[in-house]
Scaffold this active site. Structure first.
Site, PDB file in Angstrom:
ATOM      1  N   SER A  97       0.867  -1.177   0.000  1.00 29.34           N
ATOM      2  CA  SER A  97       0.000   0.000   0.000  1.00 29.34           C
ATOM      3  C   SER A  97       0.900   1.221   0.000  1.00 29.34           C
ATOM      4  O   SER A  97       2.081   1.152   0.375  1.00 29.34           O
ATOM      5  CB  SER A  97      -0.885   0.024   1.247  1.00 29.34           C
ATOM      6  OG  SER A  97      -1.565   1.263   1.368  1.00 29.34           O
ATOM      7  N   TYR A 144      -3.391  -0.537  10.221  1.00 26.67           N
ATOM      8  CA  TYR A 144      -3.192  -0.759   8.784  1.00 26.67           C
ATOM      9  C   TYR A 144      -1.767  -0.403   8.377  1.00 26.67           C
ATOM     10  O   TYR A 144      -1.081  -1.184   7.703  1.00 26.67           O
ATOM     11  CB  TYR A 144      -4.199   0.087   8.002  1.00 26.67           C
ATOM     12  CG  TYR A 144      -4.184  -0.151   6.509  1.00 26.67           C
ATOM     13  CD1 TYR A 144      -4.803  -1.264   5.960  1.00 26.67           C
ATOM     14  CD2 TYR A 144      -3.557   0.743   5.651  1.00 26.67           C
ATOM     15  CE1 TYR A 144      -4.796  -1.486   4.590  1.00 26.67           C
ATOM     16  CE2 TYR A 144      -3.550   0.541   4.284  1.00 26.67           C
ATOM     17  CZ  TYR A 144      -4.174  -0.584   3.751  1.00 26.67           C
ATOM     18  OH  TYR A 144      -4.160  -0.793   2.395  1.00 26.67           O
TER      19      TYR A 144
END
Length: 256
Positions: free
Chosen positions: A148, A161
């Site tokens: 990501s 996250y």
């Protein structure tokens, strides 16, 4: 590969989180390109919907919670039973967790859920793929981890996250090194603002580091899928170690 000459397929792929978003787009791209694909995810109905987008594709849907070792073992066993080998794992399943929750209010259960899915799940799937790729003939294969933009820089209130995506980068590097003797290539794609249900909020406004709420641009998820396919179809002698694919004008590079 010998397997390709014998079957006419490009290879055998396992795609986790294949029922929606990036996982669905990548699975469809691979199916259309002639790959056999094991579609893994927690919801059988959405996996079947993904498969139905390529009606003549060679596919297998396997209900899988990647955080459960027994589910992961069953996924790879079913894939090998059906297709004979594993040439590619797209380690994609993940969750953002409770968005917008300040660190001091974050529950341990919420933290643990994100870690179990994003990091432990990626480890379990990579381990299963590694074991299969090491022992099969012809030996080898490729693992592509979905990192990501958060593997480089966090958003506000995103500790679980962001921590797991940074950890995934370390996992990618370690697996890439350990896989060399067995022709196992391991890389990572870091994605920013692909248009999926998960990122729909980007276009209406998301919290920025300076406290403002700003709408952000997104890109077509099909462009991500094509990038994954390019990485997947390289010969095992070549590897994209890290690729970053993002909406061109998203506030990431520089000061936004």
């Amino acid at each position: 590969m010998n397997a390709e000459r014998q079957t006419g397929r490009r290879g055998v792929a396992v795609v986790t989180g294949a029922g929606s978003g990036i996982g669905r787009a990548v699975a469809v791209e691979l199916l259309r390109a002639g790959w056999a694909v094991a579609l893994a995810g927690r919801r059988p109905q959405t996996l079947e919907e993904t498969g139905a987008l390529v009606p003549d594709g060679e596919r297998l849907a396997v209900r899988t919670d990647v955080a459960r070792p027994e589910d992961v073992a069953a996924l790879f066993a079913a894939t090998v039973e059906r297709f004979g080998r594993v040439d590619l794992l797209f380690n994609n399943a993940g969750t953002f967790g409770p968005g917008g929750v300040p660190m001091e209010e974050l529950s341990y259960d919420a933290w643990r859920h994100v870690v179990d899915t994003n990091l432990n799940g990626a480890f379990l799937c990579a381990q299963a793929a590694y074991r299969q790729m090491k022992e099969q003939s012809p030996q080898g294969g490729r693992i592509i981890n979905n990192g990501s933009i958060s593997a480089h820089a966090p958003r506000p209130h995103s500790a679980p996250y962001t921590a797991t995506k940074h950890a995934l980068t370390g996992l990618t590097k370690a697996l890439s090194l350990d896989g060399r003797p067995y022709r196992i290539a391991v890389g990572q794609i870091d994605i920013g603002n692909a248009a999926t249900d998960m990122t729909a909020r980007m276009q209406s406004g998301v919290l920025q580091a300076n406290g403002s709420v700003v709408a952000e641009p997104v890109m077509d998820v099909a462009d991500v899928a094509r990038t994954v396919r390019h990485m997947a179809e390289l010969p095992l002698e070549a590897n994209v170690q890290f690729a970053t694919v993002l909406a061109t004008t998203m506030p990431y590079v520089g000061r936004g």
